[in-house]
Design a protein around this motif. Structure first.
Motif, PDB file in Angstrom:
ATOM      1  N   TYR A   1       0.135 -19.665  14.855  1.00  0.00           N
ATOM      2  CA  TYR A   1      -0.854 -18.602  14.648  1.00  0.00           C
ATOM      3  C   TYR A   1      -0.673 -17.974  13.280  1.00  0.00           C
ATOM      4  CZ  TYR A   1      -2.047 -19.046  19.501  1.00  0.00           C
ATOM      5  OH  TYR A   1      -2.476 -19.551  20.692  1.00  0.00           O
ATOM      6  N   THR A   2      -1.765 -17.541  12.731  1.00  0.00           N
ATOM      7  CA  THR A   2      -1.758 -16.845  11.453  1.00  0.00           C
ATOM      8  C   THR A   2      -2.339 -15.453  11.659  1.00  0.00           C
ATOM      9  OG1 THR A   2      -2.387 -17.016   9.127  1.00  0.00           O
ATOM     10  CG2 THR A   2      -4.042 -17.695  10.732  1.00  0.00           C
ATOM     11  N   SER A   3      -2.152 -14.576  10.685  1.00  0.00           N
ATOM     12  CA  SER A   3      -2.650 -13.209  10.849  1.00  0.00           C
ATOM     13  C   SER A   3      -3.150 -12.662   9.530  1.00  0.00           C
ATOM     14  CB  SER A   3      -1.544 -12.302  11.379  1.00  0.00           C
ATOM     15  OG  SER A   3      -0.528 -12.149  10.403  1.00  0.00           O
ATOM     16  N   ASP A   4      -3.909 -11.588   9.651  1.00  0.00           N
ATOM     17  CA  ASP A   4      -4.305 -10.821   8.487  1.00  0.00           C
ATOM     18  C   ASP A   4      -3.208  -9.798   8.232  1.00  0.00           C
ATOM     19  OD1 ASP A   4      -6.723 -12.211   8.426  1.00  0.00           O
ATOM     20  OD2 ASP A   4      -7.686 -10.783   9.768  1.00  0.00           O
ATOM     21  N   ALA A   5      -3.420  -8.958   7.277  1.00  0.00           N
ATOM     22  CA  ALA A   5      -2.447  -7.905   6.982  1.00  0.00           C
ATOM     23  C   ALA A   5      -2.333  -6.940   8.160  1.00  0.00           C
ATOM     24  CB  ALA A   5      -2.885  -7.142   5.738  1.00  0.00           C
ATOM     25  N   VAL A   6      -1.198  -6.302   8.268  1.00  0.00           N
ATOM     26  CA  VAL A   6      -0.989  -5.281   9.295  1.00  0.00           C
ATOM     27  C   VAL A   6      -1.945  -4.126   9.002  1.00  0.00           C
ATOM     28  CG1 VAL A   6       0.673  -3.647  10.261  1.00  0.00           C
ATOM     29  CG2 VAL A   6       1.414  -5.939   9.603  1.00  0.00           C
ATOM     30  N   GLY A   7      -2.655  -3.677  10.038  1.00  0.00           N
ATOM     31  CA  GLY A   7      -3.606  -2.578   9.873  1.00  0.00           C
ATOM     32  C   GLY A   7      -3.148  -1.324  10.589  1.00  0.00           C
ATOM     33  N   ARG A   8      -3.618  -0.215  10.109  1.00  0.00           N
ATOM     34  CA  ARG A   8      -3.296   1.073  10.723  1.00  0.00           C
ATOM     35  C   ARG A   8      -4.346   1.388  11.786  1.00  0.00           C
ATOM     36  NH1 ARG A   8      -4.176   6.623  10.034  1.00  0.00           N
ATOM     37  NH2 ARG A   8      -2.305   7.861  10.342  1.00  0.00           N
TER      38      ARG A   8
END
Length: 155
Positions: A15-22
Protein backbone atom coordinates in the motif's frame (compact mmCIF):
# COMPACT_ATOMS: atom_id res chain seq x y z
CA UNK A 1 2.44 3.15 16.17
CA UNK A 2 3.41 6.51 14.71
CA UNK A 3 2.27 7.68 11.25
CA UNK A 4 5.74 6.88 9.93
CA UNK A 5 5.70 3.35 11.41
CA UNK A 6 2.21 2.71 10.00
CA UNK A 7 3.33 3.90 6.57
CA UNK A 8 6.33 1.54 6.60
CA UNK A 9 4.11 -1.39 7.67
CA UNK A 10 1.49 -0.63 5.00
CA UNK A 11 4.15 -0.18 2.28
CA UNK A 12 5.52 -3.62 3.19
CA UNK A 13 2.00 -4.97 2.54
CA UNK A 14 1.67 -3.31 -0.89
CA UNK A 15 0.00 0.00 0.00
CA UNK A 16 1.02 3.56 -0.65
CA UNK A 17 -0.18 6.76 0.97
CA UNK A 18 -0.41 10.48 0.59
CA UNK A 19 1.09 12.83 3.13
CA UNK A 20 -0.15 12.69 6.71
CA UNK A 21 -3.09 15.08 7.08
CA UNK A 22 -4.43 16.97 10.04
CA UNK A 23 -8.00 16.05 11.07
CA UNK A 24 -8.43 18.38 14.02
CA UNK A 25 -7.86 18.38 17.75
CA UNK A 26 -8.91 16.09 20.55
CA UNK A 27 -8.54 18.21 23.66
CA UNK A 28 -4.89 19.24 23.80
CA UNK A 29 -3.81 16.68 21.18
CA UNK A 30 -3.64 16.98 17.43
CA UNK A 31 -5.50 14.34 15.40
CA UNK A 32 -3.80 13.12 12.24
CA UNK A 33 -4.82 10.81 9.39
CA UNK A 34 -3.10 8.76 6.71
CA UNK A 35 -5.05 7.43 3.72
CA UNK A 36 -3.70 4.27 2.09
CA UNK A 37 -4.45 2.67 -1.28
CA UNK A 38 -3.05 -0.37 -3.05
CA UNK A 39 0.03 0.36 -5.15
CA UNK A 40 -1.16 1.04 -8.70
CA UNK A 41 -4.72 1.97 -7.62
CA UNK A 42 -6.11 5.34 -8.72
CA UNK A 43 -5.04 8.20 -6.46
CA UNK A 44 -8.65 8.98 -5.47
CA UNK A 45 -9.20 5.50 -3.98
CA UNK A 46 -8.93 5.02 -0.22
CA UNK A 47 -8.63 1.41 0.95
CA UNK A 48 -7.57 2.00 4.57
CA UNK A 49 -7.58 5.10 6.74
CA UNK A 50 -5.42 5.31 9.85
CA UNK A 51 -6.06 7.89 12.56
CA UNK A 52 -3.60 9.02 15.22
CA UNK A 53 -3.91 11.14 18.35
CA UNK A 54 -0.89 13.05 19.63
CA UNK A 55 1.50 10.99 21.74
CA UNK A 56 -0.80 7.92 21.77
CA UNK A 57 -0.08 7.23 18.09
CA UNK A 58 -2.40 4.96 16.10
CA UNK A 59 -5.85 4.94 17.70
CA UNK A 60 -8.25 3.96 14.91
CA UNK A 61 -8.28 2.29 11.48
CA UNK A 62 -11.09 1.99 8.97
CA UNK A 63 -11.09 -0.59 6.16
CA UNK A 64 -13.19 0.17 3.08
CA UNK A 65 -15.95 -2.32 2.26
CA UNK A 66 -15.38 -2.15 -1.50
CA UNK A 67 -11.65 -1.85 -2.01
CA UNK A 68 -10.04 -2.50 1.37
CA UNK A 69 -7.97 -5.56 2.11
CA UNK A 70 -9.71 -8.65 3.40
CA UNK A 71 -9.45 -8.79 7.16
CA UNK A 72 -10.47 -11.76 9.26
CA UNK A 73 -10.57 -12.46 12.95
CA UNK A 74 -10.53 -16.00 14.31
CA UNK A 75 -11.85 -17.32 11.00
CA UNK A 76 -14.56 -14.63 10.61
CA UNK A 77 -14.30 -12.55 7.41
CA UNK A 78 -14.98 -8.96 8.48
CA UNK A 79 -14.83 -6.81 5.33
CA UNK A 80 -17.22 -6.59 2.37
CA UNK A 81 -20.03 -8.77 3.77
CA UNK A 82 -23.73 -8.20 4.22
CA UNK A 83 -24.07 -6.57 7.66
CA UNK A 84 -26.66 -9.12 8.84
CA UNK A 85 -24.33 -12.03 8.03
CA UNK A 86 -21.41 -10.51 9.91
CA UNK A 87 -23.66 -9.61 12.86
CA UNK A 88 -24.94 -13.19 13.13
CA UNK A 89 -21.46 -14.71 12.94
CA UNK A 90 -19.90 -12.17 15.31
CA UNK A 91 -22.78 -12.58 17.79
CA UNK A 92 -22.29 -16.36 17.82
CA UNK A 93 -18.54 -15.92 18.34
CA UNK A 94 -19.02 -13.45 21.20
CA UNK A 95 -21.51 -15.78 22.92
CA UNK A 96 -19.23 -18.80 22.45
CA UNK A 97 -16.22 -16.98 23.93
CA UNK A 98 -18.15 -15.43 26.86
CA UNK A 99 -17.73 -11.85 25.65
CA UNK A 100 -20.38 -9.15 25.86
CA UNK A 101 -22.57 -8.67 22.80
CA UNK A 102 -22.79 -4.95 22.12
CA UNK A 103 -24.87 -2.89 19.75
CA UNK A 104 -22.88 -0.19 17.93
CA UNK A 105 -24.18 3.33 17.37
CA UNK A 106 -25.13 2.22 13.85
CA UNK A 107 -27.20 -0.69 15.17
CA UNK A 108 -24.77 -3.48 14.32
CA UNK A 109 -23.16 -6.09 16.57
CA UNK A 110 -19.71 -4.99 17.69
CA UNK A 111 -17.24 -5.50 20.50
CA UNK A 112 -15.62 -2.87 22.68
CA UNK A 113 -13.32 -5.54 24.11
CA UNK A 114 -12.09 -6.53 20.64
CA UNK A 115 -12.06 -2.93 19.38
CA UNK A 116 -14.43 -3.71 16.49
CA UNK A 117 -17.11 -1.38 15.20
CA UNK A 118 -18.69 -2.78 12.01
CA UNK A 119 -20.48 -0.23 9.84
CA UNK A 120 -22.63 -0.52 6.76
CA UNK A 121 -21.20 1.08 3.62
CA UNK A 122 -23.23 1.54 0.46
CA UNK A 123 -22.09 -0.51 -2.54
CA UNK A 124 -24.52 0.38 -5.30
CA UNK A 125 -27.86 -1.15 -4.30
CA UNK A 126 -26.52 -3.19 -1.38
CA UNK A 127 -24.80 -2.57 1.93
CA UNK A 128 -21.48 -4.19 2.81
CA UNK A 129 -19.42 -4.14 5.98
CA UNK A 130 -16.76 -1.52 6.52
CA UNK A 131 -14.92 -2.12 9.75
CA UNK A 132 -13.59 0.50 12.09
CA UNK A 133 -11.05 -0.70 14.61
CA UNK A 134 -10.48 1.48 17.65
CA UNK A 135 -8.13 1.43 20.59
CA UNK A 136 -9.72 3.07 23.60
CA UNK A 137 -7.38 3.71 26.49
CA UNK A 138 -6.71 6.62 28.81
CA UNK A 139 -7.90 9.18 26.26
CA UNK A 140 -11.17 7.53 25.11
CA UNK A 141 -13.84 5.58 26.98
CA UNK A 142 -15.23 3.51 24.09
CA UNK A 143 -14.42 2.41 20.55
CA UNK A 144 -16.97 5.01 19.39
CA UNK A 145 -14.97 7.75 21.16
CA UNK A 146 -11.84 6.75 19.19
CA UNK A 147 -13.45 7.41 15.83
CA UNK A 148 -13.03 10.91 14.34
CA UNK A 149 -16.21 12.66 13.16
CA UNK A 150 -15.18 12.47 9.50
CA UNK A 151 -15.30 8.67 9.64
CA UNK A 152 -18.98 8.70 10.67
CA UNK A 153 -19.78 10.58 7.45
CA UNK A 154 -18.58 7.68 5.25
CA UNK A 155 -21.60 5.83 3.90
Amino acid sequence: MSPQEATVAMEASGYTSDAVGRVGRFGPFEQLRTRFRAVGAPSYRVDVVAYYVGPMGLTCMAVDALSGPQVSFDGIRLIGRRPSELSAELCAYLEKTGRDIEITTGGDIGSHELGMNPRAQRAGDVLLTRLVFGRPNDWANTVFDCVPAEEWRVH
